[in-house]
Design a protein around this motif. Structure first.
Motif, short mmCIF file in Angstrom:
data_model
loop_
_atom_site.label_atom_id
_atom_site.label_comp_id
_atom_site.label_asym_id
_atom_site.label_seq_id
_atom_site.Cartn_x
_atom_site.Cartn_y
_atom_site.Cartn_z
N VAL A 154 -12.52 -6.78 46.22
CA VAL A 154 -13.61 -7.36 47.01
C VAL A 154 -13.08 -7.74 48.40
N ARG A 155 -12.04 -8.60 48.42
CA ARG A 155 -11.44 -9.02 49.68
C ARG A 155 -10.11 -9.71 49.41
N ARG A 156 -9.41 -10.02 50.47
CA ARG A 156 -8.16 -10.78 50.37
C ARG A 156 -8.50 -12.23 50.04
N ALA A 157 -7.71 -12.83 49.15
CA ALA A 157 -7.93 -14.23 48.80
C ALA A 157 -7.34 -15.13 49.88
N ASP A 158 -7.95 -16.29 50.07
CA ASP A 158 -7.48 -17.25 51.09
C ASP A 158 -6.19 -17.90 50.65
#
Length: 188
Positions: A184-188
């Motif tokens: 989905v995306r890079r995690a913070d």
């Protein structure tokens, strides 16, 4: 609770033919001659079998309401997985085959899940929409590579194979969709 067949909608759970069926598709038909009816397609919650049934509009069917309870995943117990009810602290064991091989890798200790119950018996398990995983192995990042439509293969810390953007490397945290298994995306 009994309902008229002309009120059946997708997503409802019906008790029919000694089983629990979730309605996947409904087509209400009112022919010019004769009575109205509903063509219903449903899937058995326990066996996964499919059913195509025709109900007359005056037929009455049993609608079932499933109780949704919050549980926490505790640990793997061999052939089963142990979950704890967040309200009563009671533990239940669910067979791995029932949970499904495609969902087990996403379970993390302490993870909150929703288990749907009918008369005290578990019927369904819902994972969170997204989980955070760590990239365990992948090809090295090539200098100057940008985020394009080409993804590279990687393996997460839970053993799941996933396609990630080319600029990401080992040790990075990523967010993965549990339903599709996609990045989905890079995690913070």
């Amino acid at each position: 609770m009994k309902i008229n067949a002309n009120t059946i909608k997708p997503g409802m759970v019906l008790q029919h033919n000694n089983g629990l069926w979730v309605v996947t598709k409904v087509n209400h038909v009112k022919p010019g001659k004769g009575g109205a009816f509903a063509n219903v397609e449903a899937k058995n919650l326990e066996t996964g079998n499919k059913l195509a049934e025709r109900f007359r509009s005056e037929d009455r069917v049993e609608r079932v309401t499933l109780e949704q309870k919050d549980f926490s995943y505790l640990f793997d117990n061999g052939d089963s997985l142990v979950f704890m009810d967040d309200e009563t602290y009671e533990q239940i064991e669910l067979q791995k085959a029932w949970v499904g091989d495609d969902r087990i890798p996403y379970l993390q200790e302490g993870m909150k899940v929703v288990i749907e119950m009918h008369e005290g018996r578990p019927i369904g398990l819902e994972l969170p929409d997204h989980v955070v995983l760590v990239v365990a192995e992948t090809e090295p990042t090539v200098k100057g590579q940008t985020a394009s439509s080409s993804y590279k293969p990687a393996k997460a810390d839970n053993g799941v194979r996933i396609m990630i953007p080319p600029f990401m490397g080992v040790g990075e945290k990523i967010i993965v969709d549990t339903a599709t298994g996609e990045y989905v995306r890079r995690a913070d």
